[in-house]
Design an enzyme around this catalytic site. Structure first.
Site, PDB file in Angstrom:
ATOM      1  N   ASP A   1       0.859  -1.192   0.000  1.00  0.00           N
ATOM      2  CA  ASP A   1       0.000   0.000   0.000  1.00  0.00           C
ATOM      3  C   ASP A   1       0.890   1.234   0.000  1.00  0.00           C
ATOM      4  OD1 ASP A   1      -2.292   1.620   0.216  1.00  0.00           O
ATOM      5  OD2 ASP A   1      -2.321   1.493   2.402  1.00  0.00           O
ATOM      6  N   HIS A   2       0.316   2.364  -0.388  1.00  0.00           N
ATOM      7  CA  HIS A   2       1.038   3.630  -0.350  1.00  0.00           C
ATOM      8  C   HIS A   2       0.856   4.293   1.022  1.00  0.00           C
ATOM      9  CE1 HIS A   2       0.392   3.850  -4.969  1.00  0.00           C
ATOM     10  NE2 HIS A   2       1.597   3.400  -4.712  1.00  0.00           N
TER      11      HIS A   2
ATOM     12  N   TYR B   1      -5.025   4.224   0.986  1.00  0.00           N
ATOM     13  CA  TYR B   1      -6.151   3.367   0.590  1.00  0.00           C
ATOM     14  C   TYR B   1      -5.931   2.719  -0.781  1.00  0.00           C
ATOM     15  CZ  TYR B   1      -7.916   6.579   4.105  1.00  0.00           C
ATOM     16  OH  TYR B   1      -8.045   7.354   5.237  1.00  0.00           O
ATOM     17  N   HIS B   2      -4.726   2.196  -0.992  1.00  0.00           N
ATOM     18  CA  HIS B   2      -4.394   1.551  -2.258  1.00  0.00           C
ATOM     19  C   HIS B   2      -3.854   0.140  -2.036  1.00  0.00           C
ATOM     20  CE1 HIS B   2      -3.598   5.866  -3.984  1.00  0.00           C
ATOM     21  NE2 HIS B   2      -4.890   5.567  -3.946  1.00  0.00           N
ATOM     22  N   PRO B   3      -4.589  -0.766  -1.392  1.00  0.00           N
ATOM     23  CA  PRO B   3      -4.062  -2.111  -1.151  1.00  0.00           C
ATOM     24  C   PRO B   3      -3.978  -2.919  -2.432  1.00  0.00           C
ATOM     25  CG  PRO B   3      -6.378  -2.041  -0.551  1.00  0.00           C
ATOM     26  CD  PRO B   3      -5.986  -0.628  -0.920  1.00  0.00           C
TER      27      PRO B   3
END
Length: 549
Positions: free
Chosen positions: A295-296, A469-471
């Site tokens: 994730d970021h 919120y980038h899984p």
């Protein structure tokens, strides 16, 4: 238990799932069932871009996951909304439309995901979009998702931020999606005429007119039904009723980087030790399922604004109602945008091959640790580390599909991530100190002028770091020789026939930008792989010829 039969059963009506349902039903002889655990996407807040804050938090349209205590963040648990509605996260996200860097995809191919280089995936990016400018051969001209590029007001905070990037020595760009990424400029969004362009509205809604597509909402998948090493269907809950959906050809998981590995675990597919600990019978020992979570990580720097140039007043009750009314009547105004209108991509160190830091500007600020807007003119810039080395996991806790899985991101587990984030603070502060921002630049509100030395910056990062919120990555794609690989480059689950995964979970490594455009591209390419169709090489050949001319 009741049972019905389709050619394909797709689990997950999110970004990739909507694309798959649309493309597979283009063949009138192909019957498709799309299962979505959440509701229909009828709310006005799901259409209005500025309505994001109304839907991203809460449980009506989101799974509202919470991480395990993060060991390198002082044991903090981080909230992680994921779309639980038709359109998935494309219905509740920030609508930033970015592809990432070409080298991201070339790296996928070099590491075992053959057929997924930038040259391979570019036609699918083009197919998915209608870009705001039609002259660039790398951009789409007639795709389902219509993209908007904001026109920055010369006197705006956003334009000042872009100019500050130029003064700091970076290029000023107009299009981050045409191959050149390093620099500052306007950030495109998946909106058109002031309305969110979710995958459900752009792909699924037109396809629902077809008699060969069945969409069931409120359908919680319980398990993939297996006979030996073949997937035969999906068992799901509809209310209190257990329903069996049989797949004559294939079951396709498109439930996202958390949902897809969780369902595989519930079905007995995954690391044997993890499944046994959860009380789940092992049907197929596949070590990589749920691992490689990436994730970021996100930080925010905030300043007070010396001029009344922020959009804070629009958030006050009277003004917000007027903005909403303007949007309803005209589709314009403050409610028609996501307000992430400017940004930049830079490298943390000189030896980095392509940008690994992303800055996203907002003309207001949110009180850290809350969702409350500061009641003063201010602005903030998000910092996201694009290619973090740290990895986490998603693991079923039990055989109950209603129980959320255990999620651990492991942010900052790799010390190099902390070093890069520390450097990002220095770089962004330099940009914000440029003359273009001087008329607006008030005191730094967060983290504040007292956070400067290495120790204090590191402590602040650990205390305040959040997720972007980038899984991705929990059903890693690659070659069969790697133990942690879950799917092959055809998106087929290793060792199980008739089962594929096609969503953000298959990314071998996270891309250097927001991930929704990539998830939609994955749906496009996977649909061709499933149908046995060749890549749109004619489009690629045409693009190359135009470039040569």
């Amino acid at each position: 238990m009741t049972a019905q039969s389709w050619d394909y059963v797709i689990v997950g009506g999110g970004s990739a799932g909507c694309v798959l349902a649309s493309r597979l039903t283009e063949d009138p002889d192909t019957r498709v069932l799309l299962l979505e655990a959440g509701p229909e996407d009828r709310s006005i807040w799901l259409k209005m871009p500025a309505g994001m804050s109304k839907v991203v938090w809460g449980t009506k349209y989101s799974w509202a996951f919470t991480s395990e205590p993060e060991p390198y963040l002082g044991g903090r648990r981080l909230g992680h909304p994921r779309g639980k509605v038709l359109g998935g996260s494309s219905s509740i996200n920030g609508m930033v439309w970015l592809r990432g860097h070409p080298l991201d995809y070339d790296g996928w191919a070099q590491r075992g995901a053959s057929g997924w280089s930038y040259e391979d995936v570019l036609p699918y990016f083009r197919r998915s979009e209608t870009a705001p400018v039609k002259s660039d051969p790398q951009r789409g001209i007639d795709g389902p998702i219509r993209v908007t590029r904001p026109r920055l007001d010369p006197s705006s905070l956003a334009e000042a931020f872009v100019q500050a990037g130029g003064e700091a020595g970076y290029p000023i760009l107009q299009d981050f999606n045409s191959g050149q990424q390093e620099g500052f400029g306007p950030v495109e969004r998946s909106t058109f005429d002031g309305t969110r362009q979710s995958a459900s509205r752009t792909y699924l809604e037109p396809a629902r007119r077809r008699p060969n597509l069945t969409v069931v909402t409120g359908a919680l998948a319980q398990e993939i039904q297996l006979k030996g090493n073949r997937a035969q269907g999906v068992r799901y809950l509809l209310g209190n009723k257990s329903v069996e959906a049989r797949a004559e050809r294939e079951v396709i998981l498109a439930a996202g980087a958390i949902g897809s590995p969780h369902l595989l675990h519930l079905s007995g597919i995954g690391p044997a030790q993890i499944l046994e600990a959860a009380g789940i019978k092992v049907r197929h020992d596949l070590p990589g399922v749920g691992e490689n979570l990436n994730d970021h990580p996100d930080l925010v720097i905030q300043h007070r604004c010396l001029e009344p140039a922020s959009i804070y007043p629009v958030t006050l009750p009277g003004r917000s109602w007027l903005a909403g009314a303007e949007w309803v009547m005209r589709g314009t105004g403050a409610a028609s945008t996501n307000h992430f209108e400017a940004g930049g991509f830079v490298r943390s160190h000189s030896g980095v091959e392509h940008p690994d830091l992303q800055f996203t500007f907002m003309p207001l600020s949110v009180i850290p640790g809350t969702v409350d807007i500061r009641r003063e003119h201010s602005y903030q810039v998000h910092i996201d580390l694009m290619r973090p080395r740290s990895r986490g996991h998603v693991r079923a806790r039990s055989a109950d599909p209603r129980q959320a899985p255990s999620i651990l991101f492991n942010y900052l587990a790799e010390p190099a991530d902390l070093v890069d984030l520390r450097e990002s603070v220095t770089i962004l502060r330099d940009v914000l100190s440029q003359p273009a921002m001087s008329r607006f630049r008030g005191p730094e509100l967060f983290p504040g002028s007292g956070v400067k030395d290495t120790a204090s910056v590191d402590a602040w990062i650990k205390e305040t770091l959040e997720t972007c919120y980038h899984p991705v990555g929990t059903c890693k794609m690659g070659n069969a020789q790697a133990e942690d690989v879950v799917v092959d480059p055809q998106c087929r689950v290793r060792g199980i026939e008739g089962l594929r995964v096609a969503d953000a979970s298959i990314m071998p490594e996270i891309v250097s930008a927001n991930t929704n455009a990539t998830a939609i591209m994955i749906g496009e390419k996977a649909a061709d792989l499933i149908r046995g169709m060749a890549a749109p090489s004619a489009e690629l050949k045409e693009m190359k010829e135009r470039q040569q001319r």
